[in-house]
Scaffold this active site. Sequence first.
Site, PDB file in Angstrom:
ATOM      1  N   ARG A  97       0.873  -8.017  -1.523  1.00 21.23           N
ATOM      2  CA  ARG A  97       1.332  -7.140  -0.452  1.00 21.23           C
ATOM      3  C   ARG A  97       0.610  -7.531   0.837  1.00 21.23           C
ATOM      4  O   ARG A  97      -0.443  -8.167   0.797  1.00 21.23           O
ATOM      5  CB  ARG A  97       1.044  -5.680  -0.790  1.00 21.23           C
ATOM      6  CG  ARG A  97       1.697  -5.208  -2.106  1.00 21.23           C
ATOM      7  CD  ARG A  97       1.314  -3.777  -2.391  1.00 21.23           C
ATOM      8  NE  ARG A  97       1.937  -3.278  -3.622  1.00 21.23           N
ATOM      9  CZ  ARG A  97       1.365  -3.323  -4.826  1.00 21.23           C
ATOM     10  NH1 ARG A  97       0.135  -3.848  -4.952  1.00 21.23           N
ATOM     11  NH2 ARG A  97       1.977  -2.866  -5.896  1.00 21.23           N
ATOM     12  N   LYS A 122      -3.071  -1.143  -4.650  1.00 19.44           N
ATOM     13  CA  LYS A 122      -2.981   0.292  -4.432  1.00 19.44           C
ATOM     14  C   LYS A 122      -3.887   1.029  -5.402  1.00 19.44           C
ATOM     15  O   LYS A 122      -4.045   0.617  -6.554  1.00 19.44           O
ATOM     16  CB  LYS A 122      -1.530   0.773  -4.611  1.00 19.44           C
ATOM     17  CG  LYS A 122      -0.564   0.237  -3.563  1.00 19.44           C
ATOM     18  CD  LYS A 122       0.838   0.757  -3.827  1.00 19.44           C
ATOM     19  CE  LYS A 122       1.821   0.266  -2.768  1.00 19.44           C
ATOM     20  NZ  LYS A 122       3.195   0.742  -3.042  1.00 19.44           N
ATOM     21  N   HIS A 196       7.415  -8.624   2.942  1.00 19.41           N
ATOM     22  CA  HIS A 196       7.681  -8.286   1.538  1.00 19.41           C
ATOM     23  C   HIS A 196       8.717  -9.208   0.907  1.00 19.41           C
ATOM     24  O   HIS A 196       8.826  -9.290  -0.314  1.00 19.41           O
ATOM     25  CB  HIS A 196       8.139  -6.834   1.436  1.00 19.41           C
ATOM     26  CG  HIS A 196       7.515  -6.084   0.295  1.00 19.41           C
ATOM     27  ND1 HIS A 196       6.155  -5.838   0.205  1.00 19.41           N
ATOM     28  CD2 HIS A 196       8.058  -5.559  -0.830  1.00 19.41           C
ATOM     29  CE1 HIS A 196       5.910  -5.172  -0.900  1.00 19.41           C
ATOM     30  NE2 HIS A 196       7.041  -4.998  -1.552  1.00 19.41           N
ATOM     31  N   ARG A 199       7.121 -11.729  -1.315  1.00 18.06           N
ATOM     32  CA  ARG A 199       6.760 -11.114  -2.603  1.00 18.06           C
ATOM     33  C   ARG A 199       7.997 -11.016  -3.497  1.00 18.06           C
ATOM     34  O   ARG A 199       7.940 -11.363  -4.683  1.00 18.06           O
ATOM     35  CB  ARG A 199       6.164  -9.733  -2.333  1.00 18.06           C
ATOM     36  CG  ARG A 199       5.762  -8.925  -3.560  1.00 18.06           C
ATOM     37  CD  ARG A 199       5.051  -7.658  -3.083  1.00 18.06           C
ATOM     38  NE  ARG A 199       4.944  -6.634  -4.089  1.00 18.06           N
ATOM     39  CZ  ARG A 199       3.953  -6.547  -4.980  1.00 18.06           C
ATOM     40  NH1 ARG A 199       2.999  -7.450  -4.988  1.00 18.06           N
ATOM     41  NH2 ARG A 199       3.912  -5.572  -5.859  1.00 18.06           N
ATOM     42  N   HIS A 222       2.501  -3.851 -10.472  1.00 15.92           N
ATOM     43  CA  HIS A 222       3.320  -2.654 -10.578  1.00 15.92           C
ATOM     44  C   HIS A 222       2.743  -1.723 -11.637  1.00 15.92           C
ATOM     45  O   HIS A 222       2.185  -2.173 -12.642  1.00 15.92           O
ATOM     46  CB  HIS A 222       4.760  -3.013 -10.965  1.00 15.92           C
ATOM     47  CG  HIS A 222       5.548  -3.598  -9.840  1.00 15.92           C
ATOM     48  ND1 HIS A 222       6.699  -4.332 -10.031  1.00 15.92           N
ATOM     49  CD2 HIS A 222       5.359  -3.566  -8.496  1.00 15.92           C
ATOM     50  CE1 HIS A 222       7.178  -4.724  -8.863  1.00 15.92           C
ATOM     51  NE2 HIS A 222       6.379  -4.264  -7.919  1.00 15.92           N
ATOM     52  N   TYR A 231      14.385  -6.488 -10.111  1.00 15.52           N
ATOM     53  CA  TYR A 231      14.613  -7.907  -9.833  1.00 15.52           C
ATOM     54  C   TYR A 231      15.639  -8.492 -10.796  1.00 15.52           C
ATOM     55  O   TYR A 231      16.461  -9.325 -10.410  1.00 15.52           O
ATOM     56  CB  TYR A 231      13.293  -8.681  -9.932  1.00 15.52           C
ATOM     57  CG  TYR A 231      12.292  -8.270  -8.883  1.00 15.52           C
ATOM     58  CD1 TYR A 231      12.500  -8.555  -7.540  1.00 15.52           C
ATOM     59  CD2 TYR A 231      11.138  -7.573  -9.221  1.00 15.52           C
ATOM     60  CE1 TYR A 231      11.599  -8.157  -6.565  1.00 15.52           C
ATOM     61  CE2 TYR A 231      10.229  -7.175  -8.256  1.00 15.52           C
ATOM     62  CZ  TYR A 231      10.465  -7.475  -6.934  1.00 15.52           C
ATOM     63  OH  TYR A 231       9.573  -7.076  -5.974  1.00 15.52           O
TER      64      TYR A 231
END
Length: 274
Positions: A97, A122, A196, A199, A222, A231
Site C-alpha cells: 500500500r 494496517k 493502488h 498493487r 488481507h 481478483y
Amino acid sequence: MDFLDYLENKAHCSVNTRNQRLAALKSFSSYVIRTNPEYIDNFNQILNIKVKRTETKIVPYLTTEGIKLLLSAPNIHSHNGLRDTAILSLMYESGCRVQELIDLKVEDLFFQNTDVVRLHGKGNKIRLVPISRNCSNIIKKYINISSKNLESNNFLFTNHSKKQFTRAGIAYLLNKYEKIARKQDPTLFTVKVHPHVLRHSKAMHLLENGVNLIYIRDFLGHESVTTTEIYAKCNPELKRKYLSQNSKLIEEDLVEYNRNEKDELLKWLKHNIL
C-alpha cells in the site's frame, strides 16, 4: 429507513456509504440488546434491515507489458530517476500500500539469499514480502548513491526537501511517468493509473501464474481471503483460461455413437417420450 433514504437521495451518498452507516447502526443495536434486553424487539428491527446490493466494480490493473513500460519511464542515470524507478519497482514487486511504502525505513530491507522487505500494514501488522533480484539490485544502487543521507533508521525514500514522502507525492510521481509511458503505447493504459493499481496488477499477475489465493492473501496482507477473491472474479483472462481448459476436457470425453446405437436410441426415445 428514513435516515438511510436521506443519505442516498438527499445527501447523494453512495450505496457503499449507506451500507457502512447501516453497519454502524447494527453494531450499536447489538450493543443495546446486550446491555438493555428490554429493547430487543425495537433493535431487532434494525438488525433485520438488509444491506443494499451494489454493482461489482471492475478492478483496474495493468498487463505485464504495461508494467514494464511504466517501470522503464524514469531516467535511471539521474539520482531522482533512480529513486523513482526504485519506488515504482518496489510498489509493484511487494504489492504494498502507499502508506506502507512511504513508512519504509532502510532497516526494513534484508538482502540475503532471498531478498525481503518488511512492511508495516494496517493495525500495526508486520509482514515479510520477498522481492526479485532485479528489484533489490535497483534499490541497492539507489542506497549506494544516497548513502550520505541514509542511515538504518532513516526513511528509505525522501522527497526533494529530504523529508518523508506524502501519499500525494507518490501519486504525483506515478502520474508523471504514466503520461510518459502512455505516449509510447496508449493501448497498454486503458485504465486510470493510481498507486493502488500497481498493487492490483501484482495480485492479478500472481493469480494468472497459478499462485493460490491463500498465498496472495498473505502476500497482500488481507484479513480474509474473501477480500482477495475479487481478483479471481474480475480477471477475464483467468476465466477464459479455465473455460478453455474445461472445453478441452469436454471434447476429449465426447464419444461418437455408431449407426446401430443411434437407431436403438431413437427407438427408445419414440417409445418412452413421444
